[in-house]
Each structure stands twice: as C-alpha cells, then as structure tokens.
Design a protein around this motif. Structure first.
Motif, PDB file in Angstrom:
ATOM      1  N   SER A  82       0.841  -1.196   0.000  1.00  0.00           N
ATOM      2  CA  SER A  82       0.000   0.000   0.000  1.00  0.00           C
ATOM      3  C   SER A  82       0.880   1.251   0.000  1.00  0.00           C
ATOM      4  O   SER A  82       2.036   1.219   0.406  1.00  0.00           O
ATOM      5  CB  SER A  82      -0.938   0.010   1.206  1.00  0.00           C
ATOM      6  OG  SER A  82      -0.202   0.113   2.403  1.00  0.00           O
ATOM      7  N   TYR A  83       0.298   2.342  -0.474  1.00  0.00           N
ATOM      8  CA  TYR A  83       0.975   3.637  -0.531  1.00  0.00           C
ATOM      9  C   TYR A  83       0.052   4.673   0.107  1.00  0.00           C
ATOM     10  O   TYR A  83      -1.089   4.846  -0.330  1.00  0.00           O
ATOM     11  CB  TYR A  83       1.286   4.008  -1.986  1.00  0.00           C
ATOM     12  CG  TYR A  83       1.780   5.415  -2.171  1.00  0.00           C
ATOM     13  CD1 TYR A  83       3.022   5.794  -1.691  1.00  0.00           C
ATOM     14  CD2 TYR A  83       0.999   6.358  -2.826  1.00  0.00           C
ATOM     15  CE1 TYR A  83       3.475   7.095  -1.855  1.00  0.00           C
ATOM     16  CE2 TYR A  83       1.443   7.656  -3.006  1.00  0.00           C
ATOM     17  CZ  TYR A  83       2.682   8.022  -2.519  1.00  0.00           C
ATOM     18  OH  TYR A  83       3.131   9.300  -2.679  1.00  0.00           O
ATOM     19  N   ASN A  84       0.536   5.309   1.159  1.00  0.00           N
ATOM     20  CA  ASN A  84      -0.244   6.305   1.910  1.00  0.00           C
ATOM     21  C   ASN A  84      -1.640   5.778   2.266  1.00  0.00           C
ATOM     22  O   ASN A  84      -2.635   6.480   2.159  1.00  0.00           O
ATOM     23  CB  ASN A  84      -0.347   7.619   1.147  1.00  0.00           C
ATOM     24  CG  ASN A  84       0.976   8.360   1.100  1.00  0.00           C
ATOM     25  OD1 ASN A  84       1.836   8.190   1.961  1.00  0.00           O
ATOM     26  ND2 ASN A  84       1.157   9.167   0.076  1.00  0.00           N
ATOM     27  N   GLY A  85      -1.704   4.500   2.668  1.00  0.00           N
ATOM     28  CA  GLY A  85      -2.943   3.904   3.131  1.00  0.00           C
ATOM     29  C   GLY A  85      -3.825   3.322   2.035  1.00  0.00           C
ATOM     30  O   GLY A  85      -4.838   2.699   2.330  1.00  0.00           O
ATOM     31  N   GLN A  86      -3.464   3.513   0.770  1.00  0.00           N
ATOM     32  CA  GLN A  86      -4.251   2.987  -0.350  1.00  0.00           C
ATOM     33  C   GLN A  86      -3.606   1.708  -0.880  1.00  0.00           C
ATOM     34  O   GLN A  86      -2.419   1.706  -1.220  1.00  0.00           O
ATOM     35  CB  GLN A  86      -4.328   4.017  -1.486  1.00  0.00           C
ATOM     36  CG  GLN A  86      -4.989   5.313  -1.086  1.00  0.00           C
ATOM     37  CD  GLN A  86      -6.458   5.123  -0.738  1.00  0.00           C
ATOM     38  OE1 GLN A  86      -7.174   4.398  -1.411  1.00  0.00           O
ATOM     39  NE2 GLN A  86      -6.893   5.769   0.327  1.00  0.00           N
ATOM     40  N   LYS A  87      -4.380   0.634  -0.952  1.00  0.00           N
ATOM     41  CA  LYS A  87      -3.850  -0.646  -1.416  1.00  0.00           C
ATOM     42  C   LYS A  87      -3.418  -0.541  -2.875  1.00  0.00           C
ATOM     43  O   LYS A  87      -4.177  -0.080  -3.725  1.00  0.00           O
ATOM     44  CB  LYS A  87      -4.875  -1.752  -1.255  1.00  0.00           C
ATOM     45  CG  LYS A  87      -4.298  -3.140  -1.513  1.00  0.00           C
ATOM     46  CD  LYS A  87      -5.328  -4.236  -1.461  1.00  0.00           C
ATOM     47  CE  LYS A  87      -5.722  -4.561  -0.058  1.00  0.00           C
ATOM     48  NZ  LYS A  87      -6.546  -5.783   0.024  1.00  0.00           N
ATOM     49  N   LEU A  88      -2.174  -0.964  -3.145  1.00  0.00           N
ATOM     50  CA  LEU A  88      -1.637  -0.946  -4.501  1.00  0.00           C
ATOM     51  C   LEU A  88      -1.644  -2.319  -5.151  1.00  0.00           C
ATOM     52  O   LEU A  88      -1.910  -2.450  -6.339  1.00  0.00           O
ATOM     53  CB  LEU A  88      -0.173  -0.459  -4.491  1.00  0.00           C
ATOM     54  CG  LEU A  88       0.114   0.963  -4.108  1.00  0.00           C
ATOM     55  CD1 LEU A  88       1.608   1.196  -4.063  1.00  0.00           C
ATOM     56  CD2 LEU A  88      -0.530   1.917  -5.108  1.00  0.00           C
ATOM     57  N   LEU A  89      -1.318  -3.337  -4.360  1.00  0.00           N
ATOM     58  CA  LEU A  89      -1.051  -4.641  -4.945  1.00  0.00           C
ATOM     59  C   LEU A  89      -1.305  -5.743  -3.932  1.00  0.00           C
ATOM     60  O   LEU A  89      -0.964  -5.605  -2.758  1.00  0.00           O
ATOM     61  CB  LEU A  89       0.421  -4.689  -5.385  1.00  0.00           C
ATOM     62  CG  LEU A  89       1.017  -6.011  -5.820  1.00  0.00           C
ATOM     63  CD1 LEU A  89       0.489  -6.412  -7.184  1.00  0.00           C
ATOM     64  CD2 LEU A  89       2.533  -5.910  -5.850  1.00  0.00           C
ATOM     65  N   LYS A 129       7.250  10.479  -2.972  1.00  0.00           N
ATOM     66  CA  LYS A 129       7.415  10.707  -1.535  1.00  0.00           C
ATOM     67  C   LYS A 129       6.165  10.200  -0.839  1.00  0.00           C
ATOM     68  O   LYS A 129       5.068  10.271  -1.370  1.00  0.00           O
ATOM     69  CB  LYS A 129       7.625  12.192  -1.252  1.00  0.00           C
ATOM     70  CG  LYS A 129       8.929  12.713  -1.796  1.00  0.00           C
ATOM     71  CD  LYS A 129       9.109  14.173  -1.468  1.00  0.00           C
ATOM     72  CE  LYS A 129      10.436  14.642  -2.033  1.00  0.00           C
ATOM     73  NZ  LYS A 129      10.707  16.042  -1.718  1.00  0.00           N
ATOM     74  N   GLY A 130       6.365   9.660   0.356  1.00  0.00           N
ATOM     75  CA  GLY A 130       5.219   9.163   1.099  1.00  0.00           C
ATOM     76  C   GLY A 130       5.564   7.944   1.918  1.00  0.00           C
ATOM     77  O   GLY A 130       6.727   7.638   2.177  1.00  0.00           O
ATOM     78  N   HIS A 131       4.515   7.236   2.317  1.00  0.00           N
ATOM     79  CA  HIS A 131       4.655   6.084   3.201  1.00  0.00           C
ATOM     80  C   HIS A 131       4.180   4.823   2.478  1.00  0.00           C
ATOM     81  O   HIS A 131       3.018   4.731   2.092  1.00  0.00           O
ATOM     82  CB  HIS A 131       3.831   6.317   4.476  1.00  0.00           C
ATOM     83  CG  HIS A 131       3.995   5.241   5.480  1.00  0.00           C
ATOM     84  ND1 HIS A 131       5.100   5.145   6.284  1.00  0.00           N
ATOM     85  CD2 HIS A 131       3.192   4.207   5.802  1.00  0.00           C
ATOM     86  CE1 HIS A 131       4.964   4.086   7.067  1.00  0.00           C
ATOM     87  NE2 HIS A 131       3.815   3.499   6.790  1.00  0.00           N
ATOM     88  N   ILE A 155       9.589   7.800   2.537  1.00  0.00           N
ATOM     89  CA  ILE A 155      10.433   8.597   1.643  1.00  0.00           C
ATOM     90  C   ILE A 155      10.061  10.054   1.845  1.00  0.00           C
ATOM     91  O   ILE A 155       8.906  10.452   1.658  1.00  0.00           O
ATOM     92  CB  ILE A 155      10.231   8.162   0.182  1.00  0.00           C
ATOM     93  CG1 ILE A 155      10.586   6.691   0.048  1.00  0.00           C
ATOM     94  CG2 ILE A 155      11.084   9.018  -0.754  1.00  0.00           C
ATOM     95  CD1 ILE A 155      10.295   6.097  -1.272  1.00  0.00           C
ATOM     96  N   LEU A 156      11.046  10.830   2.230  1.00  0.00           N
ATOM     97  CA  LEU A 156      10.823  12.245   2.564  1.00  0.00           C
ATOM     98  C   LEU A 156      11.066  13.145   1.376  1.00  0.00           C
ATOM     99  O   LEU A 156      11.821  12.886   0.513  1.00  0.00           O
ATOM    100  CB  LEU A 156      11.722  12.646   3.726  1.00  0.00           C
ATOM    101  CG  LEU A 156      11.661  11.707   4.936  1.00  0.00           C
ATOM    102  CD1 LEU A 156      12.707  12.083   5.942  1.00  0.00           C
ATOM    103  CD2 LEU A 156      10.273  11.744   5.542  1.00  0.00           C
TER     104      LEU A 156
END
Length: 156
Positions: A82-89, A129-131, A155-156
């Motif tokens: 997930s990326y910033n709380g959204q499921k990617l894969l 950038k993100g979580h 990633i900042l």
C-alpha cells in the motif's frame, strides 16, 4: 543452587509479556527510512535489503533468515502493498510444492535454520514521496504461518 537459578530464570520469563516484536531498521538516510517488524507473535525474523538508496539500482540484494517452527513441504506466499494507506497490490504465489522443490528452503524441517539470499531485479517507476507498507506472509500446507513481516518505507 541449580534449582534457584532455574526458578530465577522462569520468573524472569514471566515478568512481562511481550505484545509484539521490536521494529528493526533496515536502513536510514536523509531521504529514506526502511523498517520491518515480525507479525508472527511467536518468532522474529532477520531481513536485509541492499542497497539503501532512494535511487533504485537495477538490482537489489535481499536476505531473509529464520528458524523454522514448522516443516516446509508446501509454501504459499502472500504480499500486500500500500501507498499512503491505499492498497496498490496483492500478490499470492505458491513457492514450494511436494513435487516441485524450486528453492533451497523447500523441504526444510522444523528447527532448521533458513538463510535465503537472492539478487532481485528491480523494475519500478520513480518513487514518490510518502509512506509505503508491505506485508509479507508465508504459510505452509496446514495454513500455519512460517514467516511474516510488515515492512515500512518512508520517503521524505
């Protein structure tokens, strides 16, 4: 004296109940921090990913180490990213089967030490950038967790 030492050791084990395994740092630079934590309540694992850089190279090295609590005749792998709380894969793969022992850890027995090192080809778009969170779970033929880890990449 031995009885006292054994009693003291047992009391030491009973003093506090650990709720979760500690977070381990894979790498930490100015613009990137990667950590992981075992999500198996009964055992921790070792994990290493190199190189530690925001500029992904064509290849990365991944190393996993674990002492097996269960036999591996069949191994099922599940990855959720997930990326910033959204499921990617979500990806699920059969890694070991009784008739197809594709990896060196296939067929290992309870109590064996598994040390797996793999050079991985990386083909990803430029990182935002993100979580990022990645959950890795491996189950045997009895649907019992063989290894489990939650990775976090900031990633900042």
């Amino acid at each position: 004296m031995k009885t006292f030492a054994i009693g003291l050791f047992v009391c030491y084990l009973c003093l506090g109940e650990m709720k979760e395994w500690p977070k381990h740092t894979i790498c930490k630079l100015n613009d990137i921090e990667a950590t992981y934590q075992s999500c198996d309540p009964l055992q921790d694992i070792g994990l290493s990913i190199n190189p530690c850089t925001i500029n992904l190279h064509e290849h990365m090295n991944i190393t996993i180490a674990v002492v097996l609590r269960h036999d591996i005749n069949f191994l099922f792998f599940r990855l959720i990213a997930s990326y910033n709380g959204q499921k990617l894969l979500t990806q699920e793969v059969i890694v070991c089967e009784r008739t197809l022992q594709a990896y060196s850890f296939c067929g290992k027995r309870k109590g064996d030490f598994v040390f797996y090192h793999h050079r991985l080809r990386v083909e990803v778009p430029p990182i935002l950038k993100g979580h990022f969170n990645v959950s890795l779970m491996m189950f045997n033929e009895d649907n019992i967790i063989v290894a489990c880890a939650d990775l976090a990449l900031n990633i900042l």
